[in-house]
Write a protein that holds these residues in place. Sequence first.
Motif, PDB file in Angstrom:
ATOM      1  N   ASP A 147       0.863  -1.187   0.000  1.00 36.26           N
ATOM      2  CA  ASP A 147       0.000   0.000   0.000  1.00 36.26           C
ATOM      3  C   ASP A 147       0.901   1.239   0.000  1.00 36.26           C
ATOM      4  N   PRO A 148       0.837   2.038  -1.074  1.00 37.82           N
ATOM      5  CA  PRO A 148       1.730   3.194  -1.209  1.00 37.82           C
ATOM      6  C   PRO A 148       1.693   4.123  -0.007  1.00 37.82           C
ATOM      7  N   ASN A 149       0.588   4.119   0.720  1.00 39.92           N
ATOM      8  CA  ASN A 149       0.474   5.025   1.858  1.00 39.92           C
ATOM      9  C   ASN A 149       0.915   4.396   3.174  1.00 39.92           C
ATOM     10  N   ALA A 150       1.408   3.182   3.093  1.00 41.27           N
ATOM     11  CA  ALA A 150       1.818   2.505   4.316  1.00 41.27           C
ATOM     12  C   ALA A 150       3.021   3.211   4.937  1.00 41.27           C
ATOM     13  N   ASP A 151       3.116   3.067   6.230  1.00 39.68           N
ATOM     14  CA  ASP A 151       4.206   3.699   6.947  1.00 39.68           C
ATOM     15  C   ASP A 151       5.359   2.712   7.099  1.00 39.68           C
ATOM     16  N   CYS A 152       5.723   2.112   5.995  1.00 34.13           N
ATOM     17  CA  CYS A 152       6.781   1.105   6.025  1.00 34.13           C
ATOM     18  C   CYS A 152       7.496   1.106   4.692  1.00 34.13           C
ATOM     19  N   LEU A 153       8.781   1.158   4.773  1.00 29.40           N
ATOM     20  CA  LEU A 153       9.659   1.130   3.605  1.00 29.40           C
ATOM     21  C   LEU A 153       9.260   0.030   2.629  1.00 29.40           C
ATOM     22  N   VAL A 154       9.016  -1.154   3.177  1.00 29.96           N
ATOM     23  CA  VAL A 154       8.730  -2.303   2.323  1.00 29.96           C
ATOM     24  C   VAL A 154       7.323  -2.216   1.738  1.00 29.96           C
ATOM     25  N   GLY A 155       6.333  -2.100   2.610  1.00 28.28           N
ATOM     26  CA  GLY A 155       4.947  -2.096   2.157  1.00 28.28           C
ATOM     27  C   GLY A 155       4.631  -0.963   1.203  1.00 28.28           C
ATOM     28  N   SER A 156       5.245   0.188   1.415  1.00 28.44           N
ATOM     29  CA  SER A 156       4.872   1.346   0.607  1.00 28.44           C
ATOM     30  C   SER A 156       5.496   1.359  -0.779  1.00 28.44           C
TER      31      SER A 156
END
Lengths: 141, 141
Positions: free
Chosen positions: B93-102
């Motif tokens: 999810d581009p809005n995630a607060d994580c280097l990987v997920g975003s």
Amino acid sequence: MNSEFIIAVHSLVLLAHRPDGMASSEEIASNVCTNPVRVRKVMSCLRKNGFVDTREGSGGGYRLIREPGDMTLADVYRALAAGSLAPSWCSGDPNADCLVGSNMGEVMNAVFCGADQQLETYFQSITIGQMLSRLTAKARA
Amino acid sequence: MNSEFIIAVHSLVLLAHRPDGMASSEEIASNVCTNPVRVRKVMSCLRKNGFVDTREGSGGGYRLIREPGDMTLADVYRALAAGSLAPSWCSGDPNADCLVGSNMGEVMNAVFCGADQQLETYFQSITIGQMLSRLTAKARA
DNA sequence: CCAACTGTAACAGATATTATTACAGTAACC
DNA sequence: GGTTACTGTAATAATATCTGTTACAGTTGG
């Protein structure tokens, strides 16, 4: 292409990113944006193929047991998506009274086998570690 | 992979095999083992991309207008299956607060773009004429 | 024992794929 | 000019695949 491949790669990269190399199915699912059951199914397969270790029970989860720089996407591909290139649908009919119709299935199959190998070769050139590097590069930009 | 790709290749090979390079949608459908409407849809696309010529009306059908030895599977792939490698599903999810997920979505996308090109390169090495040769080779065996 | 996990199976819902039906348009042929 | 044999395309139905959810048994640490 199987989307379990994506989940597997994403999960492995996430584990590689964690200092202790660990995460639960719920944490992974939330990061990947899917549900924990699906993650567990994929991770179960990764465990059987020696990518991760599982710890059941309280405080458990998955732990990476291979070096990120040594795992290639081809390894993951082989583990849970090999041969997924060819469509389920197959043209022609082996009993047809026509050179083309009767043999096309087999020839097409050979073509897709080659394509699969080609894909695997490409995936061989990308490691989980590299994926992580790409992510950090994006984040810095 | 799109199964229309298979139908297209099969149809082109069948046309190449015909002495006059012609066949109707019904003849093709019967050889491919699908229905004429589907064949017409695919052939319509092949016409727009300059592979075949169409003749409507009685006695009509499709006619090959390119040399079998000059058409590669890559041409067909580009015409109606390019980019079909990546699953519709996308992780992270581009809005995630994580280097990987975003950033995973974007990075994974790049990986699949590369895979697509790799596939195209492979398909470039196989012509419709070669497919026909393989079929006749199988038939003789 | 309790809380927090994994491993699976079974089911439900959503989406994609394939087949069918219908009909307008076109061209050959009598 | 009418009939027959085609293509082009839309709409719909049937089927298969993919994804998410619920449920529950088994495991482990505290």
